[in-house]
Design an enzyme around this catalytic site. Structure first.
Site, PDB file in Angstrom:
ATOM      1  N   ASP A   1      -5.648   8.922   9.994  1.00  0.00           N
ATOM      2  CA  ASP A   1      -4.271   8.520  10.297  1.00  0.00           C
ATOM      3  C   ASP A   1      -3.813   9.026  11.650  1.00  0.00           C
ATOM      4  O   ASP A   1      -4.146  10.144  12.068  1.00  0.00           O
ATOM      5  CB  ASP A   1      -3.325   9.031   9.208  1.00  0.00           C
ATOM      6  CG  ASP A   1      -3.602   8.395   7.860  1.00  0.00           C
ATOM      7  OD1 ASP A   1      -3.834   7.174   7.844  1.00  0.00           O
ATOM      8  OD2 ASP A   1      -3.600   9.104   6.844  1.00  0.00           O
TER       9      ASP A   1
ATOM     10  N   GLU B   1       0.864  -1.172   0.000  1.00  0.00           N
ATOM     11  CA  GLU B   1       0.000   0.000   0.000  1.00  0.00           C
ATOM     12  C   GLU B   1       0.908   1.231   0.000  1.00  0.00           C
ATOM     13  O   GLU B   1       1.779   1.357   0.862  1.00  0.00           O
ATOM     14  CB  GLU B   1      -0.899   0.029   1.240  1.00  0.00           C
ATOM     15  CG  GLU B   1      -1.958  -1.051   1.258  1.00  0.00           C
ATOM     16  CD  GLU B   1      -2.781  -1.026   2.530  1.00  0.00           C
ATOM     17  OE1 GLU B   1      -2.599  -0.106   3.356  1.00  0.00           O
ATOM     18  OE2 GLU B   1      -3.605  -1.935   2.714  1.00  0.00           O
TER      19      GLU B   1
END
Length: 274
Positions: free
Chosen positions: A61, A50
């Site tokens: 995040d 990824e």
């Protein structure tokens, strides 16, 4: 291409082991070093990659990946540069699936149809766009699938049965189970609860189930691999980059800091036979 993803998971199923899915941020800490890390990941043991798209407001995040995105943006990493990085990787590696992971805004600014065409040309296999819910499938999901790119869905621990069927309706490639409530890297998942959640998902889909968020080391990855078809490690790799830097600059140890950790993770996963 989704075919590369399908082939990868079929091969791993025949080997009776889970995939090691590695996440890095494109352009962290600079384009040259990031490209070198990306190129080295498969030989270190990554089965699937990824590659994060830097964005100024990464709401899903945690601190480690937020900091990686900031470093990348300060080093002038753009979406176009990320696609060029992917294209260079694909020219030398025809087999390792590569997923772009990020947020919708940079794609919208780039132009959705142009982005999808350029992503396919660069050898991207699929997309994880964390802020595009099923209600907005016409924006990116369905065009991506028409372009031959898998659109990978995130499923949370709190997703109920009714919502799950909606989320899975246009999913492709694999299903990404978010093992904790919260942001990336914020806590360690409970392997027993993850196993129960994976079993539940497998009753609803034939797609592989990959587990991410909170997996930090080889022992944690191996515990999750007992049930999952793949395990994502991201924040720990991004931290390995950060800890290798001199200030904000790469050092001769930066690439090795990441690949050494990937090698350790790969050994842990390959010890688990399914």
């Amino acid at each position: 291409m989704t075919a590369r993803l399908d082939l990868c998971f079929r091969r791993l199923a025949s080997d009776r082991r889970a995939a090691l899915v590695t996440y890095i941020m494109a352009g962290d800490p600079d384009a040259e070093t990031s490209s070198a890390i990306l190129a080295a990941l498969p030989a270190a043991g990554a089965d699937l990659i990824e590659l994060g798209i830097p964005f100024t407001d990464p709401i899903a995040d945690g601190p480690a990946i937020q900091a990686a995105g900031r470093r990348a943006l300060e080093a002038d990493q753009t979406l176009r540069a990320t696609l060029e990085m992917t294209k260079r990787f694909r020219a030398k590696d025809a087999d390792t699936p590569l997923i772009l992971m990020g947020y919708y805004n940079p794609i919208y600014v780039y132009g959705v149809e142009t982005f999808l065409a350029d992503a396919k040309d660069a050898g991207v296999d699929g997309l994880i766009i964390v802020d595009c819910p099923p209600e907005e499938d016409d924006e990116v999901c369905l065009p991506a699938r028409r372009a031959g790119l898998a659109f990978i869905r995130l499923v949370a621990p709190t997703t109920d049965e009714a919502r799950l069927s909606i989320i899975l309706s246009n999913a492709a490639g694999f299903v990404y189970f978010v093992s904790i409530t919260g942001v990336t890297g914020s806590a360690a998942p409970n392997a027993r609860l993850v196993g129960e959640a994976v079993a539940r998902l497998k009753r609803h889909t034939k797609l592989p189930v990959v587990v991410g968020f909170g997996v930090k080391n080889a022992d944690g990855a191996a515990a999750i691999a007992e049930a999952a078809d793949g395990v994502v490690v991201g924040s720990s790799l991004v931290d390995a980059i950060r800890l290798s830097l001199n200030g904000e600059a790469a050092t001769p140890s930066t690439v090795g800091a990441v690949t050494g950790l990937v090698e350790t993770l790969a050994r842990g996963l390959r010890a688990v036979q399914k």
